[in-house]
Design an enzyme around this catalytic site. Sequence first.
Site, short mmCIF file in Angstrom:
data_model
loop_
_atom_site.label_atom_id
_atom_site.label_comp_id
_atom_site.label_asym_id
_atom_site.label_seq_id
_atom_site.Cartn_x
_atom_site.Cartn_y
_atom_site.Cartn_z
N CYS A 2 -3.33 -7.61 18.89
CA CYS A 2 -3.03 -8.23 20.18
C CYS A 2 -1.96 -9.30 20.05
CB CYS A 2 -4.27 -8.91 20.74
SG CYS A 2 -5.72 -7.89 20.77
N LYS A 590 4.07 8.96 10.84
CA LYS A 590 2.91 8.08 10.67
C LYS A 590 1.63 8.77 11.16
CE LYS A 590 1.11 3.93 9.85
NZ LYS A 590 0.93 3.61 8.42
O1 M6R Z 1 -3.91 8.29 10.17
P1 M6R Z 1 -4.60 8.88 8.97
O2 M6R Z 1 -5.19 7.89 8.06
O3 M6R Z 1 -5.60 9.96 9.35
O4 M6R Z 1 -3.44 9.63 8.18
C1 M6R Z 1 -3.70 10.43 7.06
C2 M6R Z 1 -2.46 10.61 6.21
O5 M6R Z 1 -1.47 11.30 6.92
C3 M6R Z 1 -1.90 9.25 5.76
O6 M6R Z 1 -2.87 8.51 5.10
C4 M6R Z 1 -0.69 9.43 4.81
O7 M6R Z 1 -1.13 10.03 3.64
C5 M6R Z 1 -0.06 8.07 4.56
N1 M6R Z 1 1.18 7.96 5.29
C6 M6R Z 1 0.24 7.79 3.14
O8 M6R Z 1 0.80 6.53 2.97
#
Ligand code: M6R
Length: 595
Positions: A2, A590
């Site tokens: 926030c 992301k």
């Molecule tokens: O949003 P999430 O945690 O479900 O995403 C899973 C993966 O795509 C994510 O952790 C990815 O491996 C990272 N960008 C690694 O740094």
Amino acid sequence: MCGIFGYVTSNEEALGPILIAAAERLTYRGYDSVGAATINRGKIDLRKDVGKVDAVAAKYNIAEMRGQRGITQLRWATFGEPSQVNSQPHLDSMGDMVGAHNGNVVNNVELREQFMAEGMTVRSQNDGETCVHAVERYISRGYQFIDAIRLAYGDLQGDYTFVIGRADDDKLYAFKKGSGMVVGLGAGFTCVSSDLPSILPLTRSVIRPHDGEIVTLWADHVEVRSVKDGKLIDRQPELVTETMDAVQKGGYPHFMLKEIHEQAQVARELLHLLDGSSDVQPLIEKMKSARHLYFIGCGTSYHAAMAGAVYFAQLAGRAVIPILAPQFIAQYAPAVGYEDVGIFVSQSGETKDVLNALEAAEVRGMTCFGLANVVGSTLTKATSFCLPLCCGYEISVPATKTFTNQVVTFLYLAYRMAGKNTSDLARIPELMEQTIEMVAPQIEKIAQDINEWNDMYCLGYGATYPIALEGALKLKEITYAHCEGMLSTEFKHGPLSAVSKGFPIVFIAGPNDVPLIISGINEVKVRGARTIVVAEDDPRLRANGDDLVVIPNSDPHTYALLAVLPLQLLSYHMSVMRGFDPDFPRNLSKTLTVD
Ligand code: M6R
């Protein structure tokens, strides 16, 4: 995460455009809802809703709002789902005061119950409203405003910054406890915000109050008082010279580095929240009575799930199956039932692979809980209960602070499963700060030394095995080099043949695994590898490894969590040295909402 902004001027002005512009400059923190309130000739005008700043501003014509005082807030849901009523700012029972906060009030649930029992009108589940009622409680008992705030401060547990105004005076009041706050001094106005970006285009003259301080803002000056005794404190304004871009990144060159450095603070906030949460015990009871326990995620979140499984076994003697979400569908979903419990772990709460696994588990009647950073995401709505990670917005694609808070959550839950005292975990944030301080210069030097290599390994054992996988993922994600994470004992079963002179291999060693790791080190060293060891200080490791990256002494569980910090820094520096942007690596997103 926030963000708040408050503005005080002496004449009635068109405040709407000022509030919208300030809100826009807070958006980089991440949000799901927007609100604005103005106070004009003793009347409060409040407009707020879920949505983007431009959409909410257009829907409620915020631009037309006028007054001498204004507050805007961007909300990132933690207490209460994203909804109009939970959006901020909030009114007191009679509509005579309006306020907004950022951060978390961890005894929100208990305080709301008290306020309702005391006859106050509580409209939302949001802890920002709790801050308003906390002040109202003492105003209605006859206290002066500053004293009411001082007493409210004592009641509100957690980390937050709060701004409040009342209809019948000419000031705003703000106070701070563990969360950021900056006060701006302009020509004919003053303002207050969670951070600099919303203030800088208006003025570069700022005061940075400390925790436990109350600021009263008039149009032409401010006063800072101590919450302890109400006495005035002399805080002189400083002139800010940084650019807007630098300010949004908190002075760091990249969001990733900023987020690495934020880890101690978000861990601190998370631990406060977990301590104050009445949802944890029912979750523990459910997990205790489960036939099988599954921790399910992808990428970094899966590595946190693996670390969680080690903690549950080591601390609570409870076996957990950590599993990649798509593999869960193939391997376990056909076999699960209502007696089983799954925790679905995700930063975004929108990863399609995770949501598919959740659907497959629900079809079989499994009890499904979530662990997510983005409250209001699909995962938080689709699970019967979802613990928030409390990291605020993680902008950089490589997950850093969300990983450590996932691991901290699992460690906390393992402590509770084991009936251990969780107050032992309170030192984790400080240990994280110490780790970064201790390793930073050495890691930069190692990054320089090994940067020419496009092949690497990270090896760990036990609790550091998932950390090795996570370090390797970070390295390949943002350096584009091939880096494999592996159980250290597996290296001799094949990859050993890849070793040549100078080949970099990172070992992460737990204090109880030193002899085993020393065997691994020597196996590769005699074949020419350069061995980089991340561990607590140990003469045996000093004698055997090429570089020992020392992390602070902690305990048989926390060391693994600390060991990921040097690996995050290593990947960051190598990425920058290669001329890449670690925040936005090529080909990656992301949030992966595709199969
Ligand atoms: O949003 P999430 O945690 O479900 O995403 C899973 C993966 O795509 C994510 O952790 C990815 O491996 C990272 N960008 C690694 O740094």
